[in-house]
Enzyme design. Sequence first.
Site, PDB file in Angstrom:
ATOM      1  N   LYS A   1       0.821  -1.211   0.000  1.00 32.22           N
ATOM      2  CA  LYS A   1       0.000   0.000   0.000  1.00 32.22           C
ATOM      3  C   LYS A   1       0.855   1.261   0.000  1.00 32.22           C
ATOM      4  CE  LYS A   1      -4.447  -1.685   1.473  1.00 32.22           C
ATOM      5  NZ  LYS A   1      -5.550  -1.624   2.448  1.00 32.22           N
TER       6      LYS A   1
ATOM      7  N   ARG B   1      -3.872 -10.009   4.754  1.00 33.73           N
ATOM      8  CA  ARG B   1      -4.385  -9.979   3.376  1.00 33.73           C
ATOM      9  C   ARG B   1      -3.254  -9.492   2.478  1.00 33.73           C
ATOM     10  NH1 ARG B   1      -6.909  -6.366  -0.231  1.00 33.73           N
ATOM     11  NH2 ARG B   1      -8.528  -7.327  -1.524  1.00 33.73           N
TER      12      ARG B   1
END
Length: 295
Positions: free
Chosen positions: A242, A276
């Site tokens: 991210k 995740r």
Amino acid sequence: MVLATGTASSSFEDKLFPQKYTLQSKGRLIIWEKPQIMGILNTTPDSFYDKSRVALEKDSLLTKAEKMLQEGATILDVGGYSSRSGAAEVTEEEEIRRTADAISWISESFPEALISIDTFRAKVAKTGVDAGAHLVNDISAGSLDEQMLETVGKLKVPYIAMHMKGNPQNMQKQTEYSDIIPEILNYFAKKLDFISEFGIKDVIIDPGFGFAKTLEQNYQILKNLDYFHLLGLPILAGLSRKSMIYKLLEIDPKDALNGTTALNMVALLKGAKILRVHDVKEAKETLELYKQLYA
């Protein structure tokens, strides 16, 4: 129900005697004593990380799914709508087209694998569960489709509720908090009261790294992730590649694996029960090292 931060329940003793989580999905009992790996399968051309995208073609999709399972994923998260800031809108029909067949193929080929449908739309969730999904992963925790919670309650599957303000198109304009940790805790406390009204028994919480948070706020949440144990539910950490990693390090998402691995270990040490990830092998290795320390 209102929560305020205090002494977090996570401790060294918690790691010595880890909590067992039991979930039920469509009559199937799921028991997790150790953290799990969720592999990301994006059947969309618009995902922020291009290597996470997989063509909606049976052989190539099953090849990628099999690789993730062999590398240690216990959950495969199938999504057909990119939730990155500024991503293109996708119709409900197109999202179903991108996910239903993919889930059906995986379910038929790997019946022991757990599958989650990544959507904020009730109709997509139902279609995905009907096709074989065992969990619903909703970035909006029911805020973007008023039918979602009722639908999940009727489907009798676990529900992953994420914190976000606004929607994927405007969320990064909604990053003002007076005190972010108590605010997110209270958000979940209120959501959980509401969710329970629909008969949803098994909930996993996701603090929503990258969703309506600045770079600094993301790290503040990770640093204080153990406070979320006050909610008494499994925590999902979605940190993989991210912007909080690649922007801080001034690199591209394709070069953010090392940073992802470092932050995944922090998340495990803070009590995350699901990672995740795009890169299952590396996440599994991180988990094995964690287990060696805290088995």
